[in-house]
Design an enzyme around this catalytic site. Sequence first.
Site, PDB file in Angstrom:
ATOM      1  N   ASP A 178      25.804 -41.511   3.487  1.00  0.00           N
ATOM      2  CA  ASP A 178      24.814 -42.558   3.675  1.00  0.00           C
ATOM      3  C   ASP A 178      25.142 -43.168   5.025  1.00  0.00           C
ATOM      4  O   ASP A 178      26.157 -43.811   5.192  1.00  0.00           O
ATOM      5  CB  ASP A 178      24.942 -43.605   2.561  1.00  0.00           C
ATOM      6  CG  ASP A 178      23.818 -44.623   2.660  1.00  0.00           C
ATOM      7  OD1 ASP A 178      23.334 -44.847   3.778  1.00  0.00           O
ATOM      8  OD2 ASP A 178      23.428 -45.183   1.626  1.00  0.00           O
ATOM      9  N   HIS A 179      24.258 -42.945   6.005  1.00  0.00           N
ATOM     10  CA  HIS A 179      24.594 -43.288   7.395  1.00  0.00           C
ATOM     11  C   HIS A 179      25.093 -44.711   7.581  1.00  0.00           C
ATOM     12  O   HIS A 179      25.940 -44.977   8.393  1.00  0.00           O
ATOM     13  CB  HIS A 179      23.373 -43.114   8.294  1.00  0.00           C
ATOM     14  CG  HIS A 179      22.717 -41.809   8.104  1.00  0.00           C
ATOM     15  ND1 HIS A 179      23.116 -40.697   8.793  1.00  0.00           N
ATOM     16  CD2 HIS A 179      21.741 -41.410   7.273  1.00  0.00           C
ATOM     17  CE1 HIS A 179      22.389 -39.676   8.391  1.00  0.00           C
ATOM     18  NE2 HIS A 179      21.551 -40.082   7.477  1.00  0.00           N
ATOM     19  N   HIS A 241      20.602 -47.139   1.127  1.00  0.00           N
ATOM     20  CA  HIS A 241      21.211 -48.126   2.030  1.00  0.00           C
ATOM     21  C   HIS A 241      21.290 -49.533   1.440  1.00  0.00           C
ATOM     22  O   HIS A 241      22.325 -50.177   1.480  1.00  0.00           O
ATOM     23  CB  HIS A 241      20.415 -48.218   3.337  1.00  0.00           C
ATOM     24  CG  HIS A 241      20.237 -46.914   4.019  1.00  0.00           C
ATOM     25  ND1 HIS A 241      21.192 -45.911   3.977  1.00  0.00           N
ATOM     26  CD2 HIS A 241      19.220 -46.425   4.764  1.00  0.00           C
ATOM     27  CE1 HIS A 241      20.751 -44.873   4.678  1.00  0.00           C
ATOM     28  NE2 HIS A 241      19.565 -45.154   5.156  1.00  0.00           N
TER      29      HIS A 241
END
Length: 490
Positions: A178-179, A241
């Site tokens: 998950d960036h 996010h």
Amino acid sequence: MNMSSKVIVTIFGASGDLAHRKLYPSLFRLYKTGNLSEHFAVIGTARRPWSKEYFESVVVESISDLANSPEQAQEFASHFYYQSHDVNDTEHYIKLRELQNQLNDTYQAEHNKLFFLSMAPQFFGTIAKHLKSEGIVDGKGFERLIVEKPFGTDLETASQLNKELEETFEEEQIFRIDHYLGKEMIQSIFALRFANLIFENVWNRDYIDNVQITFAERLGVEERGGYYDESGALRDMVQNHTLQLLSLLAMDKPASFTKEDIRKEKVKVFEQLVNPSDEELKKQFIRGQYRSGKIQGKKDISYRSEPNVNPESMTETFASGAFFVDSDRFRGVPFFFRTGKRLTKKGTHVNVVFKQMDSIFGQEIAPNVLTIYIQPNEGFSLSVNGKEVGEQFQIAPISFDYETDATATGASPEPYEKLIYDVLNNDSTNFSHWNEVKASWSLIDRIEHMWSENQVPLHEYKSGTMGPQASFDLLKDYNAEWVWQPAIEE
């Protein structure tokens, strides 16, 4: 100085945009810092019939602005090998295994393997199955798998995907990216919360009135209309996010700063998410879609006029709502979120709004607010009340601000560099565990279902505003208001 890793990295989808923009530069940074040096090689696979020479030139081009010299770039690229690959063809995996074994001997990589699936999730299961049946995953050395989001489109597809991966890999070997979790600032949240007595002791329902999470994008869907129209803001930004960030803000203090203890507390938050009734869901979650608007004299088109978007699309480009966590620490405290495209300003902010104090001064006192900036600037600010200079006793807000400057952030690693570094070191703190993914989907699925059946209105908002009025009204219902309201540029 840490040891450089011995590893053969295989990238499925090596001709894609992500590999070019993010993966090759990140691997090169790890090479420059000595985390990768002699004993590594990269196998790129994709459908295109590239040669090794051509693949090297693609890699060199992608790192041209990072390399100290053309020789350095070339030396790095010489570690890259290419194999044209059809993910459904058993023969191709046999070839892949031969190349893998040959490179393992050449580079003395001790059978360590890292697989990066940089392609559509519908191929994940097929690839994982073949990696096992063709003996590429053989139990010698470490074997780790990195998968990109989106991890499924609902609980059912995510579970199916997970089942397929787990036939070849253990949960401990699967790294779901998950960036946002790779960001420096996310780690700063831990520092802020658990290294400061002044926050540690008031980080609970007795002192905090509400928490606000905003992921705002200035741009529209650009050329991703086709993908986005299938997904929407809730799946694209909230399931992963927003809830990941919420878990870091709401979790209890882990017993230690290790991946096991952090994960334990994060998973608890996901399991404690309140599952509201259908009626509450309708009230608590808002969806919106952008219409055209004028910004600084330039007209933005509406979402439905974007390329590859259905002109009657009901896909939301904005989602807002209130989550609750049923824990002793935060029971009853709303965690508001909003995320959308074509908003006033790009930025990821968290605002922690403390409770209002009773005033002895005959004037209302503004609550203290701790703001955490995650993008584009990183830092935080704390608003407190002080006295205005002068004879009159007048309370005025003062704010303590800290923002990291670009030079410092330039020194901080790119998210992908940090994530790959963590995987090489078997550190899963910044990745999502299956239990988190599972828990987050079950609630999102219910909202998604309600929206797909149009049980609630799809609110319109003008490009360049901070979303539909309904999102502002939602907070009013809880006697709150959005702290971050950037000025609209006409």
